[in-house]
Design an enzyme around this catalytic site. Structure first.
Site, PDB file in Angstrom:
ATOM      1  N   LYS A 166       0.630  -1.164  -0.386  1.00 12.46           N
ATOM      2  CA  LYS A 166      -0.413  -0.036  -0.049  1.00 12.46           C
ATOM      3  C   LYS A 166       1.260   1.316  -0.175  1.00 12.46           C
ATOM      4  CE  LYS A 166      -3.576  -0.557   2.673  1.00 12.46           C
ATOM      5  NZ  LYS A 166      -3.981  -1.291   3.845  1.00 12.46           N
ATOM      6  N   ARG A 208      -3.121   3.144   8.213  1.00 11.86           N
ATOM      7  CA  ARG A 208      -3.740   2.017   7.575  1.00 11.86           C
ATOM      8  C   ARG A 208      -2.453   1.311   8.178  1.00 11.86           C
ATOM      9  NH1 ARG A 208      -4.603   4.990   2.504  1.00 11.86           N
ATOM     10  NH2 ARG A 208      -6.194   2.802   2.149  1.00 11.86           N
ATOM     11  N   GLY A 230      -7.977  -7.117   3.484  1.00 13.13           N
ATOM     12  CA  GLY A 230      -9.388  -7.066   5.119  1.00 13.13           C
ATOM     13  C   GLY A 230      -8.158  -8.169   6.448  1.00 13.13           C
ATOM     14  N   MET A 280      -5.971  -7.204   7.882  1.00 16.61           N
ATOM     15  CA  MET A 280      -5.431  -6.371   9.355  1.00 16.61           C
ATOM     16  C   MET A 280      -6.183  -5.253   8.840  1.00 16.61           C
ATOM     17  SD  MET A 280      -1.035  -7.275   8.749  1.00 16.61           S
ATOM     18  CE  MET A 280      -0.760  -6.374   7.379  1.00 16.61           C
ATOM     19  N   ARG A 311      -3.915  -1.271  -6.025  1.00 12.84           N
ATOM     20  CA  ARG A 311      -3.244  -2.614  -6.707  1.00 12.84           C
ATOM     21  C   ARG A 311      -3.767  -3.409  -7.694  1.00 12.84           C
ATOM     22  NH1 ARG A 311      -6.024  -4.241  -1.081  1.00 12.84           N
ATOM     23  NH2 ARG A 311      -7.729  -5.427  -1.884  1.00 12.84           N
ATOM     24  N   HIS A 342     -16.641  -8.829   1.868  1.00 11.51           N
ATOM     25  CA  HIS A 342     -15.681  -9.132   2.557  1.00 11.51           C
ATOM     26  C   HIS A 342     -15.921 -10.676   1.191  1.00 11.51           C
ATOM     27  CE1 HIS A 342     -14.069 -12.440   5.455  1.00 11.51           C
ATOM     28  NE2 HIS A 342     -13.224 -11.386   5.277  1.00 11.51           N
ATOM     29  N   SER A 350      13.688 -41.205  -6.790  1.00 11.38           N
ATOM     30  CA  SER A 350      12.156 -40.727  -6.951  1.00 11.38           C
ATOM     31  C   SER A 350      11.854 -40.488  -4.989  1.00 11.38           C
ATOM     32  CB  SER A 350      11.136 -41.324  -6.652  1.00 11.38           C
ATOM     33  OG  SER A 350       9.965 -40.742  -6.554  1.00 11.38           O
ATOM     34  N   CYS A 377       8.163 -37.516  -5.905  1.00 11.23           N
ATOM     35  CA  CYS A 377       6.304 -37.947  -6.236  1.00 11.23           C
ATOM     36  C   CYS A 377       5.483 -38.364  -5.091  1.00 11.23           C
ATOM     37  CB  CYS A 377       6.306 -39.730  -6.592  1.00 11.23           C
ATOM     38  SG  CYS A 377       7.691 -40.871  -5.108  1.00 11.23           S
ATOM     39  N   TYR A 405      12.315 -34.596 -12.859  1.00 10.32           N
ATOM     40  CA  TYR A 405      10.485 -34.392 -12.571  1.00 10.32           C
ATOM     41  C   TYR A 405       9.367 -34.263 -10.999  1.00 10.32           C
ATOM     42  CZ  TYR A 405       9.921 -39.292 -11.939  1.00 10.32           C
ATOM     43  OH  TYR A 405      10.228 -40.467 -10.846  1.00 10.32           O
TER      44      TYR A 405
HETATM   45  P1  ADP Z   1      -7.908  -2.610   3.721  1.00  9.57           P
HETATM   46  O1  ADP Z   1      -6.454  -2.742   3.874  1.00  9.57           O
HETATM   47  O2  ADP Z   1      -8.405  -3.247   4.595  1.00  9.57           O
HETATM   48  O3  ADP Z   1      -8.274  -2.010   2.672  1.00  9.57           O
HETATM   49  P2  ADP Z   1      -7.563   0.140   3.825  1.00  9.57           P
HETATM   50  O4  ADP Z   1      -6.522   0.885   4.780  1.00  9.57           O
HETATM   51  O5  ADP Z   1      -7.473   0.643   2.632  1.00  9.57           O
HETATM   52  O6  ADP Z   1      -7.623  -0.777   4.485  1.00  9.57           O
HETATM   53  O7  ADP Z   1      -8.156   1.399   4.660  1.00  9.57           O
HETATM   54  C1  ADP Z   1     -10.194   1.020   4.333  1.00  9.57           C
HETATM   55  C2  ADP Z   1     -10.715   2.675   2.852  1.00  9.57           C
HETATM   56  O8  ADP Z   1     -10.898   3.254   4.508  1.00  9.57           O
HETATM   57  C3  ADP Z   1     -10.319   2.828   2.390  1.00  9.57           C
HETATM   58  O9  ADP Z   1     -10.399   2.329   1.202  1.00  9.57           O
HETATM   59  C4  ADP Z   1     -11.003   3.809   2.597  1.00  9.57           C
HETATM   60  O10 ADP Z   1     -12.039   4.249   2.004  1.00  9.57           O
HETATM   61  C5  ADP Z   1     -10.785   4.625   3.515  1.00  9.57           C
HETATM   62  N1  ADP Z   1      -9.716   5.319   4.137  1.00  9.57           N
HETATM   63  C6  ADP Z   1      -7.992   5.092   4.402  1.00  9.57           C
HETATM   64  N2  ADP Z   1      -7.148   6.139   4.481  1.00  9.57           N
HETATM   65  C7  ADP Z   1      -8.341   7.446   3.862  1.00  9.57           C
HETATM   66  C8  ADP Z   1      -8.375   8.609   4.003  1.00  9.57           C
HETATM   67  N3  ADP Z   1      -7.156   9.058   4.308  1.00  9.57           N
HETATM   68  N4  ADP Z   1      -9.271   9.757   3.318  1.00  9.57           N
HETATM   69  C9  ADP Z   1     -10.216   9.050   3.882  1.00  9.57           C
HETATM   70  N5  ADP Z   1     -10.844   7.578   3.425  1.00  9.57           N
HETATM   71  C10 ADP Z   1      -9.731   6.432   3.793  1.00  9.57           C
HETATM   72 MG    MG Z   2      -7.771  -0.417   0.954  1.00  6.80          MG
END
Ligand code: ADP
Ligand code: MG
Ligand code: MG
Length: 878
Positions: A23, A93, A102, A104, A337, A457, A767, A834, A854
């Site tokens: 990220k 984040r 989802g 963490m 991503r 989810h 093998s 194997c 193999y």
């Molecule tokens: P995950 O990895 O679980 O997707 P994120 O870190 O991407 O978690 O955060 C989840 C959501 O929180 C993002 O999709 C976004 O909508 C919101 N978010 C995160 N940071 C910001 C920010 N700086 N401003 C507004 N919304 C945010």
């Molecule tokens: Mg996200």
């Protein structure tokens, strides 16, 4: 200079993934190519590792560095934490090297307290928004940082909604939200015993720690094990200014994919919600709108967004999964991503990108996740039965595949059903799923949810796992407590059978039979590229002509393991085999074996025919004899009668064959050392079958490979080999047709690996039986390990199941050593594996590196192994 633990987004780029996490690296990359990203900083994965090394504490040096970067961020954005003029709010984040959707936790709107709320409420003239942010922050902070369950807060929201008679949280007023915020704070105090923290910096450090901690939460650990992500990697933490999608009707938030993650089709896909924040879209609080609608709602923003999508896809040369927020008509990018996708979509996207000239064939091969192919190789519904079946309902086809099984209503029930019976097939039916459900989702055949869209989810996780999922079937009336649901005018109970189709979204009453998959179209194209670039051959483990034929269809280039013992269990053969075991002398034994020989020869002919001239390795009898003896009283009586013995005599025989540790008992080549006649019979069957098939197919070159199991000593191998060679040579000499054959051994006892140079003097091939080799190297049995391995995972002693993923440092060391020793003595020694590991992608990469010729795996894993072998070769060449 001391190590740098914090980077501004403007200091990083996409190549710094290991340090900044996926990220963070991509936020930096988007910044560098000029996309609108709120400017913050990333705390490195090394800081996370330090956190654990320092006994779960953030070191003072790192703390100080973070403080400097907070000031830097405040300067860049012209806002300050806790300020009464221009207060700064941030999100915190997580972000590991590999994306763990989802898994963490994220905290939004951090930096709020009573004073700040009032400031932003007054300044914006939008108190509803201000209080909405505050109640969300208290909720998330309590849940993520202090681990006060979400449910307490949700209950309060539900109460408030009921009181006011409203359905959606957007209908809550500023006063309602202020009241909620205060109720939340009271809830916090009653659960934690302290006031909710007001100091933004205190909030921030607590949140950063919580993200570090979340790296070690149980669901993250399970996810890592399933996806081969090492614990040692750690997670980065991203701190960035908030932008607000919940400011009113000119704001919103959404997620989008540049191509359809379910089918791969090249079209913008996604969902958004106006006046919403963060996870609202995926959490299913309201039903989101399809991204195309944004064109009507805000044409300029839509146009800008489609441009950004194009830029990102061209930049990364792969399908992008993006998160964005619109704050009062202004677009911000919050994440991008390479998107998770179904196996089908992965193949289509890879082929399309090649055709569009974006990537080459090697890149296309490298970008397919081998494990994902599994879904394509799994059965789909029988179209003929499907045509006649009438669906009882329809949801979203969220993750393709076909699932049929008994209904369960919770992840625990799914796990329990499969724990009780490995073959149990269950379909998990839920209102919606959450990260706690992962393990139950994994063991289920498929997932059906009442709520949630294509990015819910359940949908995202199911696609990641390659599991069938139908989401958002709103017609279902579910009662999770009572374990019932209603659909199509029928009430379903736990244990009732249903079928769901993850491609169409249709739901059917009862079990619909499934049919096997085939390789065609884009799948075929990718596999043909994979075959071009791989060095490692791929064989299959097959005991029947049917399995062998399937494997050839899936691209197997031979059989690495035919187990002969299954052939003895069939009703008409077991009697003859028991006769052999009960025999009092060699003559009686030979007479019994003579009855089995033609049947076994027939089996081998069938397998040779199915393999169409590809090499076939046949392993001689392996399990201990007592496995073949009767267990039931009536069977014992019957055996006594046919053998002309008393029941007592048979019982004595059974008792005499009892073993304390059958895994290390009288089995494998040890059987031949005591009963050479068995090897004579099996050799005859192998050679006669090969001669017969050679006669029928002069265009093939039959070279049967006879494999002696469980060798630990070269003299033992020589003893068995001499019997094989004498028998085979006599048969070939007497035949007008001439064939060659090979005699080799399995390396599955550590001593054989240690003495591989000795063994190679007699063996023409090795093998590696990595199942037994793993058992004997670790000294624990595969059947019992499941009981204690979880404790080993929990205590971080092992990260993965050594029976699923080969232990490269221990067992792998034996494999490497045996290869080297063996080839020193016999340079053309043919080497293969194997065990189950032959179909595990990371193990395949290891076997490639070691230089095996193999790998051999079960038929349905053959394409996975072909792809993994190609990826290993491509990676090595780079
Ligand atoms: P995950 O990895 O679980 O997707 P994120 O870190 O991407 O978690 O955060 C989840 C959501 O929180 C993002 O999709 C976004 O909508 C919101 N978010 C995160 N940071 C910001 C920010 N700086 N401003 C507004 N919304 C945010
Ligand atoms: Mg996200
Ligand atoms: Mg074995």
């Amino acid at each position: 200079m001391s190590k740098k633990y914090v980077y501004l987004f403007s200091e990083g780029n996409a190549s710094m993934r290991e340090l900044l996490g996926g990220k963070g690296a991509n936020l930096a990359e988007m910044t560098s190519i000029g996309l609108p990203v709120p400017q913050g900083f990333t705390i490195t994965t090394e800081a996370c590792t330090r956190y654990y090394e320092d006994g779960k504490k953030i070191g003072d040096d790192i703390k100080a560095e973070i403080m400097t970067y907070i000031e830097e961020m405040e300067k860049i954005n012209g806002k300050k934490f806790g300020d009464t003029e221009n207060p700064l709010l941030v999100s915190v984040r997580s972000g590991a090297r590999a994306s763990m959707p989802g898994m963490m936790d994220t905290i939004l709107n951090l930096g709020l307290n009573e004073t700040v709320v009032r400031t932003i409420a007054a300044k914006s003239g939008n108190p509803r928004w201000a209080w909405d942010c505050y109640r969300r922050f208290i909720q998330m902070f309590s849940d993520v940082v202090m681990e006060v369950g979400k449910k307490y807060f949700e209950a309060l929201i539900d109460e408030m909604k009921a009181e006011k008679g409203i359905e959606y949280d957007i209908d809550l007023t500023a006063e309602d939200l202020e009241k909620l915020a205060n109720q939340f704070k009271a809830e916090y105090k009653s659960k934690i015993g302290a006031d909710f923290p007001d100091d933004p910096k205190e909030q921030l450090f607590a949140a950063i720690e919580a993200v570090f901690r979340s790296w070690d939460n149980p669901r993250a650990n399970v996810y890592r094990r399933d996806n081969d992500i090492p614990y040692s990697w750690g997670t980065a933490v991203n701190v960035m200014p908030m932008v607000f999608g919940n400011m009113g009707d000119t704001s919103g938030t959404g997620v989008a994919f540049t191509r359809d993650p379910a089918t791969g089709e090249k079209k913008l896909m996604g969902e958004f919600l106006m006046n919403a924040q963060g996870e609202d879209v995926v959490a299913g609080v309201r039903t989101p709108m399809p991204i195309a609608k944004l064109q009507e709602v805000m044409p300029e923003v839509y146009e800008q967004f489609t441009k950004v999508c194009e830029i990102l896809e061209n930049h990364y040369r792969d399908m992008q999964d993006m998160e964005f927020t619109i704050e009062d008509r202004k677009l911000y990018m919050l994440q991008t991503r390479n998107g998770k996708r179904t196996a089908q979509a992965a193949l289509k996207i890879a082929c399309d990108l090649v055709d569009e000239g974006m990537i080459d064939e090697k890149k296309a091969v490298a970008m397919i996740e081998p494990r994902n192919l599994d879904t394509l190789l799994h059965p789909t519904f029988d179209v003929n039965v499907l045509k006649a079946a009438k669906p009882i309902g329809k949801g979203l086809g969220a993750s393709p595949g076909a699932a049929a099984g008994k209904i369960v209503f919770s992840a625990e029930d799914a796990k329990a059903a499969v724990a009780a019976n490995k073959k149990a097939k269950v379909v998990l039916v839920r209102l919606e799923t959450s990260p706690e459900d992962i393990e139950g989702m994994k063991v289920a055949q498929g997932i059906l949810t009442v709520r949630g869209g294509m990015t819910s989810h359940a949908a995202v996780v199911a696609r990641g796992m390659g599991e069938c999922c139908v989401s958002g079937c709103g017609d279902i009336k579910i009662n999770e407590e009572a374990k019932t649901f209603e659909l199509g005018g029928k009430t379903f109970h736990e244990g009732d059978e249903i079928s769901i189709d993850g491609s169409t979204g249709y739901i059917y009453d009862g079990l619909i039979p499934t049919v096997d998959a085939t390789i065609a179209g884009e799948f075929g194209r990718i596999m043909s590229w994979a075959d071009k670039y791989r060095r490692l051959r791929v064989r299959t483990n097959a005991d029947t002509p049917k399995d062998a034929a399937k494997a050839v269809e899936l691209g197997a280039e031979g059989i690495g393991l035919t187990r002969t013992e299954h052939m003895f269990f069939e009703a008409d053969r077991i009697a003859a085999f028991r006769e052999m075991i009960c025999a009092d002398n060699v003559e009686q034994r030979e007479a019994a074996l003579a009855k089995i020989e033609p049947m076994q020869q027939g089996d081998f002919e069938g397998i040779y025919e199915a393999m169409q001239g590809f090499p076939v390795t046949i392993r001689f009898l392996d399990p201990p004899l007592h496995e073949f003896l009767p267990k039931e009283e009536w069977e014992i009586a019957e055996l006594a009668a046919t053998q002309g013995k008393t029941i007592e005599q048979i019982k004595e025989l059974i008792a005499s064959l009892h073993e304390f540790n059958p895994m290390m008992g009288h089995r494998g080549c040890r059987l031949v050392v005591t009963y050479p006649e068995i090897a004579v019979m099996q050799t005859k069957a192998v050679i006669k079958a090969a001669l017969a098939v050679q006669a029928r197919h002069p265009e093939w070159t039959m070279v049967p490979e006879i494999m002696i199991p469980l060798t630990g000593e070269v003299k033992e191998l020589k003893y068995v080999k001499d019997i094989v060679v004498k028998t085979a040579d006599e048969l070939i000499a007497a035949s007008p047709i001439k064939i060659k054959y090979l005699v080799g051994t399995m390396i599955e006892i550590p001593r054989a690996a240690l003495l591989a140079d000795e063994i190679a003097k007699e063996a023409e091939f090795f093998s590696f039986g990595t199942n037994d080799l793993t058992q004997m190297t670790f000294g624990f049995s595969r059947d019992d390990a499941a009981k204690f391995l979880p404790a080993y995972y929990e205590r971080k002693i092992f990260e993965s199941d050594p029976f699923a993923k080969v232990d490269q440092i221990g067992v792998g060391k034996l494999v490497k050593m045996a290869c080297k020793l063996g080839r020193e003595v016999r340079p053309d020694l043919h080497l293969g594996v194997c065990g189950e590991h032959g179909g595990d992608p990371s193990s395949v990469e290891f076997f490639h590196k070691v230089g095996l010729d193999y790998v051999s795996c079960s038929p349905f894993r053959v394409p996975i192994a072909r792809l993994a072998a190609a990826q290993a070769a491509i990676k090595e060449a780079q």
